[in-house]
Design an enzyme around this catalytic site. Structure first.
Site, mmCIF file in Angstrom:
data_model
loop_
_atom_site.group_PDB
_atom_site.id
_atom_site.type_symbol
_atom_site.label_atom_id
_atom_site.label_comp_id
_atom_site.label_asym_id
_atom_site.label_seq_id
_atom_site.Cartn_x
_atom_site.Cartn_y
_atom_site.Cartn_z
ATOM 1 N N PHE A 50 3.658 17.593 47.727
ATOM 2 C CA PHE A 50 4.426 16.275 47.644
ATOM 3 C C PHE A 50 4.657 16.095 45.883
ATOM 4 O O PHE A 50 4.063 16.458 45.110
ATOM 5 C CB PHE A 50 3.797 15.257 47.922
ATOM 6 C CG PHE A 50 3.213 15.139 49.520
ATOM 7 C CD1 PHE A 50 3.998 14.718 50.566
ATOM 8 C CD2 PHE A 50 1.994 15.961 49.776
ATOM 9 C CE1 PHE A 50 3.796 14.596 51.786
ATOM 10 C CE2 PHE A 50 2.024 16.270 51.284
ATOM 11 C CZ PHE A 50 2.735 15.311 52.090
ATOM 12 N N GLU A 51 6.053 15.437 45.835
ATOM 13 C CA GLU A 51 6.444 15.435 44.386
ATOM 14 C C GLU A 51 5.776 14.517 43.439
ATOM 15 O O GLU A 51 5.709 14.880 42.267
ATOM 16 C CB GLU A 51 8.049 14.987 44.465
ATOM 17 C CG GLU A 51 8.116 13.648 44.968
ATOM 18 C CD GLU A 51 9.659 13.174 44.837
ATOM 19 O OE1 GLU A 51 10.082 12.572 43.989
ATOM 20 O OE2 GLU A 51 10.325 13.523 45.972
#
Lengths: 256, 337
Positions: A50-51
Site C-alpha cells: 500500500f502506498e
C-alpha cells in the site's frame, strides 16, 4: 454455471493476472479484493503493498484507507510513502491497479477534473494521489471499470496518469521508464490489452453475455480486435466461494 | 581523464506552468535553520499557545499522517478557532484534515496530490465546492512527488530528480521542470524542495523535549519533521526521556526538529491511530452528509469546533471516553472486523 455479478467477474479476472511471487501496489476496494483472492487461489506468495507504507499484511478485512491500520496488520514491513514509491521507481513492483473517470485508447487516465479551465473546473476529483506515480513507475498497470462511452473517451479533459500517451514510442520518448505501461483493462464486457506497435487498446477476450457490437457501442473510440480473440472464462465456483466467504464477506465491494 | 559532453542534448525540455508556493532555495533554509534553537528544553505547551506562537497568516502549512490516519486534529481545530488566514497547504493525501481547514476558510493556496476525497468514504461536498469555485489556487502534484519534495528539503537541497509525471497534464499544471541527467543523458523531472513554515504531526509518544516515536506506517513524516522550519508535535502520551535513551533506535523524530509538544490523548480522533484506536466512521460519514447543506454544516462546524474551548470539549461532544474506548476495542479486535 454459477451466478455472479459484473464486479465479481472483474475481480476474478483481475486476480488471475497476478502470478505467484509477484509484487502489487493496490488501493482500497476492488484491487485489494483481487489481490486477496489471488493469494487465496494461485498466488500464495503475492506481495501486496500500500502506498502509505504497509507491505505484505495479513489483511483481516477491507481497508477504508490505503493508510489505515489494516494495511499493515501483521505485515512484514510498516514502511513509508517514499520507500514504497522508490521501490516502484527501482523496478521492483510488477503490478498496480488504477481507477479514474475517463480513459482513452492509449490507456491514459483522468482522475483530476472535468472541464477545460484548470483553475475553475466543472467537476473536481481528488487528483492523482499516487496514481501518476504508480502508472509511471510500476511495470504493468491494470484498470477495472464498468464500460460506457463517457468513460472510454476519445479525448481526456486532463491526463492525470500516463498510459501510452499518443501511442507508438511516445511514452518512452517522454522519459518514462522503458517497458512500463498499461497492461489490462478489465470491464464488465471484455478484457482489453494494447497493440504492440501502435499501443492502441485491443480487445483480447469477450465476457459471457456480450457481443462485439456491445463492446464497441459502449466505447467512445474505435477498438482494435485481437486475431485470436477468446471468451472470458466466468468465475469458477471456487473463486466465487472464496471471494464471497473469505475476501469480502460483508459484501463491501461485491455488493456494489 | 577524458572529459566528454553528453550526447543528445537537442531534447525539448518542458516546465510545469503553475505557481510554486514555497521557496526551494537551500541557502534561505540554511539561514533559517542557523538560528533555530538546538536546546533540549521542556517544550510542553497547549494547542492554543503552540498555534498562536508558531503559525502566522500566510504561512505554508503541512500536516503529518495520511488522510484521516494519525492526524493532529487538535491543532487543525485550533487553526480554525484562531481564524488563521491565507495559508498555503500541502495536500498530500489530505482528507479530513483538509475538510477541517477548508471549512475554517484557512487555505488559499494548495499543492494538490490528493484532495477533497476521503478515499473509500466518498468526496467532501464543502471542500469540493471551494475548489470548484476557483477561490483556492491549485498546483498539481502527486503523492510521490510531494514525498520527494519534502525529502529534498530534509536533505537540504533545492530539488530531487525523479521519473514520474512526464508526458501528463499533472506535470503541465505542476511547477516541476524536466532536466537531463548529467551522467546518463536521460530525461528526468526535477521536483523543487518543499520547506514548510510549519508542520503539525501527531505521534504515539514523545518526551518533553520532542524526541518522538511513531508505530506503524510512517508516511512522509520523518522527512517532514526535518524539512519544516517549525514543528508542533501532538502526542497520545508523554514519556520519560530515560525511555527514549533506553531504545534510541526507536526515535522517529529527534528533539532539534521540534518547537512544541502537546499531550493530546485520542488526538487523531475522528481518525485512526495505529495500535491505539480505529477511526469513527459514523462521525466521518456525518460530516460528509451534513456538508451537502451549507447552512446546516455551518451550524454543525460552529458547534463542533469554533465554539468548543479545547480538544477535550470536542471529544465530550462526541461520546467522550466511552466512545474512545469503543474505538480502541475496534482497533484491538481488528482480526474479527
Amino acid at each position: 454455471m454459477a451466478d455472479y455479478n459484473p464486479m465479481e467477474l472483474m475481480i476474478c479476472v483481475a486476480a488471475r493476472n497476478l502470478e505467484d511471487g509477484a509484487t502489487v501496489v493496490v488501493g482500497t476496494g476492488a484491487p485489494c479484493a483481487a489481490a486477496m483472492l489471488a493469494q487465496k487461489t494461485h498466488s500464495p506468495n503475492l506481495t501486496i503493498m500500500f502506498e502509505a507504507g504497509g507491505v505484505a499484511p495479513i489483511l483481516p478485512a477491507m481497508p477504508i484507507s490505503v493508510g489505515d491500520s489494516r494495511t499493515f496488520h501483521k505485515a512484514i514491513l510498516a514502511s513509508s510513502m517514499p520507500d514504497i514509491m522508490e521501490t516502484c521507481q527501482r523496478g521492483m513492483v510488477d503490478y498496480t491497479f488504477l481507477g479514474g473517470a475517463q480513459i482513452d485508447m492509449y490507456g491514459n487516465i483522468n482522475s483530476t477534473m472535468i472541464g477545460s479551465d484548470h483553475a475553475k473546473p466543472r467537476v473536481r476529483f481528488p487528483g492523482s494521489g499516487g496514481a501518476n506515480d504508480l502508472a509511471s513507475l510500476c511495470w504493468r498497470t491494470m484498470m477495472m471499470t464498468p464500460q460506457d462511452n463517457k468513460r472510454f473517451t476519445e479525448k481526456l479533459d486532463f491526463i492525470t496518469s500516463p498510459g501510452y500517451l499518443t501511442g507508438g514510442t511516445s511514452r518512452y520518448d517522454a522519459g518514462l521508464p522503458v517497458g512500463t505501461g498499461p497492461y489490462r483493462i478489465i470491464t464488465n464486457m471484455a478484457i482489453m490489452g494494447f497493440d504492440e506497435e501502435s499501443k492502441r487498446m485491443k480487445v483480447l477476450s469477450i465476457n459471457p453475455g456480450y457481443a462485439r457490437k456491445d463492446i464497441q457501442d459502449n466505447c467512445g473510440f474505435e477498438l482494435l480486435w485481437d486475431d485470436a480473440i477468446t471468451n472470458t472464462e466466468p468465475p469458477s465456483s471456487q473463486e466465487l466461494r472464496l471471494l464471497r466467504d473469505e475476501v469480502d464477506p460483508h459484501r463491501y465491494i461485491i455488493g456494489r | 581523464m577524458k572529459l566528454t559532453a553528453i550526447k543528445g542534448n537537442n531534447v525539448n525540455l518542458q516546465s510545469g506552468s503553475n505557481e510554486l508556493f514555497s521557496n526551494p532555495d537551500p541557502d534561505t533554509a540554511r539561514e533559517f535553520f542557523r538560528s533555530k534553537s538546538r536546546a533540549m528544553v521542556n517544550k510542553v505547551t497547549t494547542a492554543r499557545e503552540a498555534v498562536k506562537t508558531l503559525l502566522n497568516d500566510g504561512d505554508y502549512l503541512a500536516i503529518g499522517g495520511f488522510g484521516a490516519n494519525r492526524i493532529p486534529t487538535a491543532i487543525l481545530h485550533e487553526i480554525c478557532r484562531q481564524g488563521k488566514k491565507n495559508l498555503a497547504f500541502a495536500g498530500h493525501t489530505s482528507t479530513h484534515d483538509m475538510q477541517i481547514l477548508v471549512a475554517g476558510g484557512c487555505i488559499d493556496r494548495l499543492d494538490a496530490a490528493y484532495i477533497i476525497g476521503l478515499e473509500a468514504r466518498g468526496l467532501s461536498p464543502n471542500a469540493r465546492r471551494a475548489v470548484e469555485s476557483g477561490s483556492i489556487k491549485l498546483t498539481e502534484w502527486t503523492n510521490a512527488t510531494l514525498s520527494w519534495r519534502i525529502k529534498a528539503a530534509a536533505m537540504g537541497l533545492s530539488y530531487v530528480p525523479a521519473r514520474n509525471l512526464m508526458g501528463t497534464d499533472t506535470f503541465r499544471y505542476s511547477a516541476s521542470k524536466e532536466v537531463l541527467c548529467p551522467f546518463t543523458g536521460k530525461k528526468l523531472v526535477a521536483h523543487p524542495a518543499l520547506y514548510p513554515d510549519l508542520a503539525a504531526i501527531h505521534v504515539h509518544e514523545c518526551d518533553i523535549y520532542g524526541n518522538a516515536r511513531v508505530f506503524g506506517a510512517s508516511v512522509s513524516d520523518q522527512d517532514l519533521a526535518r524539512a519544516s522550519k517549525r514543528v508542533i508535535l501532538t502526542a497520545e502520551r508523554i514519556i520519560h526521556n530515560d525511555e527514549i535513551r533506553r531504545k534510541p533506535h526507536e526515535t522517529f523524530i529527534p528533539f532539534w526538529c521540534v518547537d512544541a509538544v502537546v499531550e493530546v490523548p485520542y488526538g487523531s480522533y475522528p481518525g485512526n491511530m495505529p495500535y491505539e484506536y480505529f477511526s469513527d466512521e459514523e462521525y466521518l460519514k456525518q460530516w460528509l452528509t451534513i456538508e451537502k447543506d451549507p447552512d446546516g454544516f455551518r451550524k454543525f462546524f460552529n458547534e463542533q469546533i469554533m465554539e468548543t474551548t479545547d480538544f477535550n470539549g470536542y471529544l465530550g461532544l462526541n461520546g467522550g471516553i466511552d466512545k474512545m474506548l469503543k474505538l480502541r476495542a475496534i482497533e484491538h479486535m481488528i482480526d474479527k472486523a
